[in-house]
Design an enzyme around this catalytic site. Structure first.
Site: not given
Length: 383
Positions: A373-375
């Site tokens: 998700r962060c990426m």
């Protein structure tokens, strides 16, 4: 929108990795292989992937964007006016692809031939004139979309400030985006995209902790209410620690009514419910709470209950898999989520709850403490 890791990760050393917010020095070639597999997994499931470096190279063909980004790169009190001018001259003469590489990968002392000035003389050979941006890998943080408007966020850590300048320039100048209406700007209170969860149409949750301030959450709430993008914002305090730097490191949506959450906080996570007040034209807010987060979220979403995926982890395994971003899943659709393969216990619990897990390698990508998700920064989703 993704960013494939490159030369900026090769700049990391045991001496500077803490300052640049990485917990280790990754094997870059393997990180690239892992990221390519991540992008391919998205493409295989019908996702269009846009890459930051390519978008940036195209934007740098536009003189106004080039001038803005070069100016931002040298806006650093460390380097002094003489070195600043030399750096501007060097960067301005680069081809667009090379300039994009320098803006992301940084510029070291020994890569600026002919430079002068006191700051230049006092620098070590490997010191950075323009700092690299290894955290650009985590595209979720520097911008977040709510409907058709984009919040270009205000990143807290000095090592990340220029990331928003790059994403902001891409949105403003690239024809693919057409200059969308700005919901937020980097000059405002600290707010990071990893702290913003879109729970349902009209319902946002915003974590307040190490990276996002209460002022940032309030500013975002006022703006989404004023523009009709949301009716409820849940403000969720989280521990101000590296292991829980963003709300999405401890909880993410995996279905329209289901969430995976770090078990250690499931019973204690609370939320203040924020809605528009009696005089919305003047930004009045109605604030109630606190309530248990799952209770407040269910009420705001208009459902009986928000299902919590019970990972059933013992405390040691839970802490290990949370540190390895086991709760930082990327939902591609209802009951379909991308997750790091190493979090085997969490992934089995997701599958037992009916969630299809697209498992990807992340041994090297995860050294910056970020998961799938962060990426990723979703720009447009199907209804």
């Amino acid at each position: 929108m993704l960013h494939r890791p490159g030369a900026e990760l090769r700049r990391l050393t045991p001496r500077n990795n803490d300052e640049l917010l990485f917990d280790g020095v990754p094997w870059v070639a393997r990180a690239q292989e892992e990221h390519d597999a991540f992008a391919a997994a998205l493409t295989d499931r019908g996702v269009e992937v846009l890459h930051v470096d390519r978008l940036l190279s195209e934007v740098l063909e536009i003189p106004a964007a080039r001038e803005q980004l070069v100016a931002a790169a040298v806006d650093d009190p460390r380097i002094g006016a003489t070195l600043q001018r030399a750096c501007v001259d060097h960067l301005s003469g680069l081809a667009s692809a090379d300039l994009a590489a320098a803006l992301i990968g940084g510029l070291a002392h020994d890569e600026l031939p002919g430079a002068r000035g006191l700051a230049f003389e006092l620098m070590g050979q490997g010191d950075f004139v323009v700092r690299p941006l290894p955290n650009l890998l985590f595209t979720r943080d520097s911008s977040v979309w709510v409907g058709d408007q984009v919040a270009v966020t205000s990143l807290t850590m000095p090592a990340r400030h220029r990331e928003s300048t790059i994403t902001g320039a891409i949105y403003a100048h690239h024809p693919r985006f057409g200059g969308p209406q700005r919901l937020y700007d980097p000059s405002l209170e600290h707010l990071e995209g990893g702290d913003v969860l879109l729970l349902a149409p009209g319902v946002l949750a915003v974590g307040v902790g190490e990276r996002t301030t209460a002022g940032g959450a309030e500013r975002l709430a006022r703006r989404v209410f004023a523009r009709g993008l949301a009716h409820t914002v849940l403000v969720v305090p989280i521990a101000q620690e590296r292991a829980t730097m963003h709300l999405d490191t401890i909880a993410t949506m995996v279905d329209v009514d289901a969430m995976v959450m770090y078990p250690a906080v499931a019973d204690t996570l609370a939320a203040w419910t924020v809605r528009s007040g009696d005089d919305p034209d003047h930004g009045d807010l109605r604030i109630t709470g606190p309530q248990p987060f799952l209770t407040a979220a269910s009420a705001a979403m208009g459902i009986d209950r928000l299902r919590l995926i019970d990972t059933g982890l013992d405390p040691v395994t839970a802490e290990r898999e949370q540190w390895d971003d086991g709760n930082n899943t990327l939902a591609l659709g209802p009951r379909l989520a991308v997750a790091y393969e190493r979090n085997t216990v969490t992934n089995k619990a997701l599958e037992a709850a009916g969630i299809e897990v697209v498992a990807i390698a992340g041994d090297q990508l995860g050294s910056g403490r970020g998961g799938p998700r962060c990426m990723s920064c979703p720009v447009v989703r199907d209804a």
